[in-house]
Design a protein around this motif. Sequence first.
Motif, mmCIF file in Angstrom:
data_model
loop_
_atom_site.group_PDB
_atom_site.id
_atom_site.type_symbol
_atom_site.label_atom_id
_atom_site.label_comp_id
_atom_site.label_asym_id
_atom_site.label_seq_id
_atom_site.Cartn_x
_atom_site.Cartn_y
_atom_site.Cartn_z
ATOM 1 N N ALA A 59 0.834 -1.200 0.000
ATOM 2 C CA ALA A 59 0.000 0.000 0.000
ATOM 3 C C ALA A 59 0.868 1.250 0.000
ATOM 4 O O ALA A 59 0.579 2.222 -0.708
ATOM 5 N N GLY A 170 -10.767 3.077 3.833
ATOM 6 C CA GLY A 170 -10.939 2.508 2.496
ATOM 7 C C GLY A 170 -9.767 2.764 1.563
ATOM 8 O O GLY A 170 -8.662 3.104 2.000
ATOM 9 N N ASP A 171 -10.023 2.590 0.255
ATOM 10 C CA ASP A 171 -8.977 2.680 -0.771
ATOM 11 C C ASP A 171 -8.335 4.073 -0.809
ATOM 12 O O ASP A 171 -9.029 5.082 -0.820
ATOM 13 N N GLU A 173 -5.954 5.300 -3.214
ATOM 14 C CA GLU A 173 -5.361 5.792 -4.463
ATOM 15 C C GLU A 173 -5.796 7.208 -4.839
ATOM 16 O O GLU A 173 -4.947 8.031 -5.214
ATOM 17 N N VAL A 234 -13.950 3.756 -2.014
ATOM 18 C CA VAL A 234 -13.748 2.531 -2.799
ATOM 19 C C VAL A 234 -13.524 2.875 -4.273
ATOM 20 O O VAL A 234 -14.187 3.757 -4.819
ATOM 21 N N LEU A 235 -12.520 2.229 -4.886
ATOM 22 C CA LEU A 235 -12.268 2.436 -6.310
ATOM 23 C C LEU A 235 -13.239 1.582 -7.105
ATOM 24 O O LEU A 235 -13.507 0.443 -6.736
ATOM 25 N N LEU A 238 -9.711 -1.474 -10.816
ATOM 26 C CA LEU A 238 -8.276 -1.377 -10.548
ATOM 27 C C LEU A 238 -7.475 -1.101 -11.813
ATOM 28 O O LEU A 238 -6.354 -0.623 -11.748
ATOM 29 N N TYR A 241 -5.479 1.924 -12.478
ATOM 30 C CA TYR A 241 -4.425 2.242 -11.517
ATOM 31 C C TYR A 241 -3.299 1.222 -11.660
ATOM 32 O O TYR A 241 -3.372 0.146 -11.087
ATOM 33 N N GLU A 262 -0.817 -6.771 -7.608
ATOM 34 C CA GLU A 262 -2.114 -7.049 -6.982
ATOM 35 C C GLU A 262 -3.063 -7.416 -8.120
ATOM 36 O O GLU A 262 -3.369 -6.589 -8.971
ATOM 37 N N ARG A 265 -8.740 -7.008 -6.054
ATOM 38 C CA ARG A 265 -9.001 -6.498 -4.706
ATOM 39 C C ARG A 265 -10.409 -6.922 -4.344
ATOM 40 O O ARG A 265 -11.289 -6.948 -5.199
ATOM 41 N N TYR A 280 -13.374 -5.082 1.934
ATOM 42 C CA TYR A 280 -12.775 -4.730 0.636
ATOM 43 C C TYR A 280 -13.691 -5.058 -0.535
ATOM 44 O O TYR A 280 -13.256 -5.116 -1.672
#
Lengths: 620, 223
Positions: A59, A170-171, A173, A234-235, A238, A241, A262, A265, A280
Motif C-alpha cells: 500500500a 478505504g482505498d 489511491e 472505494v475504487l 483497478l 491504476y 495485486e 481487490r 474490501y
Amino acid sequence: MAVSVPSDLWPQVERLLSRVERPSRYIDHEWGAHRREMAAYRVALMYPDAYEVGMANQALQVLADRLREIDDIAIERVFLPWVDMAAAMRETGVPLFTLESCAPVADVDLLGITLSNELTYSNVLEALDLAGIPLRAADRDDTHPLVIGGGPSAHNPEPMASFFDAILIGDGEDAVLEIVAADRAAIGRGAKRMERVRALAAIEGVYVPSLYAPGPDGRLVATAPAPGRVRRRVLADLDSYPAPTCPVVPYADVVHDRATVEVLRGCSRGCRFCQAGMVYRPVRERSADSIVRDALAGLTCTGYEELSLTSLSTADHSQLEAVLRRLVARLDGTGTAISVPSLRVDSFTVPLARLLGDGRKSGLTFAPEAGSQRLRDAINKNITEEEIITAVEQAFTAGWRRVKLYFMIGLPTEIDDDVRAIGALVERVLGVAREATPKAERGGLRVAVSVSTFVPKAHTPFQWDGQVPIEEVRRRQGLLRESMPHRGVELSWHDPSSSLLEAVLARGGREMADGIEAAWRAGARFDAWTEHFSLGRWLEAFASVGIDAAEAASAPYIQGGPLPWSHIDSGLAEGFLRLERSRTDSATTTPDCTFEDCTGCGVCPGLGVENVIAGGGSRA
Amino acid sequence: MPEGFKLRICFRKTGPLRFLSHLETGRAWERAARRARLPYAVSQGFTPRMRIAFGPALPVGTAGEREYVDILLTRFVPVAEVTERLGASVVPELGLVKCGYVSPAEASLASRLTIAAYEVEIEGGSPQQETERSLVTLMGTGSLSVEHKGKQKVFDLSQALPKEPEVRFVEGRTIIRMWVRMGDQGSLRPEVFVTAAVGRDRVVSVTRTDLLIDDDQGWRRPL
C-alpha cells in the motif's frame, strides 16, 4: 508556496550505525529510491514497524507512486528504528528521520501512517515520540505535521483515534491526492491547524476524530462539517491504476522480498470471520493484459528473482490460468519463480499446480480454517473435506512435498468435537500426501499446521461476538495437541496472548487510547515480535486506566446496540451482517456473488460500485 | 565455473552503502545483473540460481574501492555493452569501476585474492612522525594478540602484514595505508592493528582500496 530544503541529519545518523544491528535499515540509497530535494510540500509515509517488515507493504508503494505524480512535493519513507537504534537516537538527541532526505519527520507537512494491524499500535506512539510530535492530536500546533492514518485496522479507528488528526477509511489511491490538494489549498489560504484538519472532513472517506463526540446512547455524533457516518472510500476498478512497477528494491533481507502485482481487490467468498473479505468488497479483478504487463515491467525494473501475484484469493481470478501461462512462457530460463499467497482448495486445479510447479517449488498453503464440516459451514468457508483432500492429492502428485494448512480455534459455535476434527483432517491429509508421493521421497514430506486464535473484527457477522477467554483457548489447544498426528506434522501456534490484545484493540472504543498510551509508557513496542511482547505489561497498563482487558476482549456486544464503529459506513448492511450471524448458528452457507446471485450485502448499491470480473459477467 | 563466459566485475561500495553486509551486497549485484538483462547462467536443479561468485567479504561499515564479483554468462556480450548496461543498473555508491572477461577455468576470487590494501583514517592531533613511530614500535614487537569472540588469537605481524604500513597526510587528514594478508586462518582487521598502535577511539574510517593476487608474478589486480 515556499520551497524548502530539509535539514540533513545524516552526519549524526551515520555515527550511530556502527553501533547497531542491521544498519542497512537506515541508509536509503536503494535501487528505485527517489529523492526530491526541493519541494513545496513534504509527505512522509510510515509503516510503523521495522524496515524489513514495512518494506513488504504494497500500500505504501502504491500511495508513494500516486503522490509522486505531483511534481513539487517530496514523498519519503519512514520506518520504526529497531530498539537498539531508538536507544542510540534518544541518547544522542537524534529525532526520527525520513529515509530519502534523512530529515526530521517532525518537519514534514503530512505524516501518513499505515494501520495494518493492532499489534503495531504501540509502535505508532513510539514513532511519534521519537519524532518529537505530541502523541495526542489535541496537543499539536501549527509547527507539527498533520498525522493521518489509514489501512485495514482503520475500519475500527476508535482505539487510535485520539492520536490522529484524520483517518482514511478505504482505498487510498484517489483519496491521498485529494487530501494533499485540500491541505495545500488550506495552507495557501493561511489556514491554522484546526481549519486544515476540518477541511479534510469534506473528503469522502476521511474521518476527523476531533469532530465526533459521544452522544446520549454512546454512539459518536458528528459536528458540522463532518458527515454523520463516514462512508468507506472505494475504487470502481483497478485497471485504471497501474501496479507500482519500479518500487524501491531493498538491500536488506525483508519479508516478501519480491516483485508483486495485486491481481484483484476484494473477495466475495463471504467467510464470516474475515474482515478483509467484508470491508474490501466488491471484487475488482485486474485484466490479464494489465497483470502481465505490470508483472514483466516490475521484474525488469527491479531485477527481482520472484514474482508474487497477490490478493485476498488469487486463485479466484477468472483468468489466472491464462495469466500464469503467459508469464511462464515469458520468464522461461530466467530462474524467476512465480508464487501466489494462500490458495482456496476449491480453486486449486491440476493445470494451476503444474504452472506454479515450474520454477522453484515453494510450499503450498491452504486455509481450511476449521476441522469439521459443520464449523466450516458455520463460518461460511464453503469448502468440503473432499475438496481439501483432492487439492492436497493433486499438489503432491504434481511434485509438491510440503503443504501448510491454516486453522483457527475459538470460532463462534465451536465445540470440542470441532477441535478434534482438525487432528482427524490433518491425519487424512497426511495419508493422501503419502499415497501421492513416491516411496523414496516420502522422508521429505511435511504437513505444516498453523493454528491461530479467532479475533472478532468490526464489520463482520461476528462483530458482536466476544473472544473465547484465554484459559479456554489454552484448554482447546491441549485438546488439539492430543488429537494431532505427530509424525510428518509440524504444528505451530499463533500466541493466544497476542490474539487477546488484538481482540481488545480491534473491538474497543476511544477509551482504549489511555490504555495504549499507558502500555507504551511502560515499554510496549514491537508487539508483533514475540521477544518484545508482554501481555502482562498490557493488562497492567489497561488496569491502570480502569479497563479490564480480558473482559473487553470477551464481552459480546448487543445486536442493535451501539458499536464503537457505528459511525463508520463500510457499505455493508447491518441486516446482512445479522442474517449472516444467524446462519452461523444453523450452519447455513451463503454463496459467493461472483458465481451465483447477489447476497444482498449492501456494498454495491450503498457505495455505487459493482463486481468487476476480468472476462466480463460472472465467474461461474 | 566451467564453460560459458566468465565476467569479472570490479565495483565500489562507498558512502552510506559501506554499511551493507556481504550478503546484501551480493543480492544487490545479482539483481543489478537481472536489471541489466545480462545473459547470466542459471544453476541446474530444484532451485535454479544465478551462477555468481564473490571475492572476500568486506566487513559492515568498511568501504571498498575495488571489490569483485564474477558472473557466468551463457553468451558473450562486448565489454563496452556490459559496462553501459550494468552501469545504468546500479546506484553510484555501489558503482561499476570496470569489467572484463577472465578464463572460465580461473580459480575463484575467494581463493585467488590474498592481499587486501587498506586506508585507515585516524583523528587526533599527533604529528606524522609520532604516528609512524607508533606503527614501527608495534611492528617491532613481532606479534599482536587479538580477542575475537572471547578467544585470544595471536597474529605474527610479519605474516599478517606483508608490507610495512605507511602514514600519509592528505589535506589535513592522517591516513595509514596498510596491506593485509588474507587466508583460511582469518586476517588481521586493520582497525584493530591501528587501534593497538595509536590508541582507542581514533579510527574515523576504514576503506579497502584494493584486492590483489599474490603469485609468482608478484602482486597484481585480478582484472
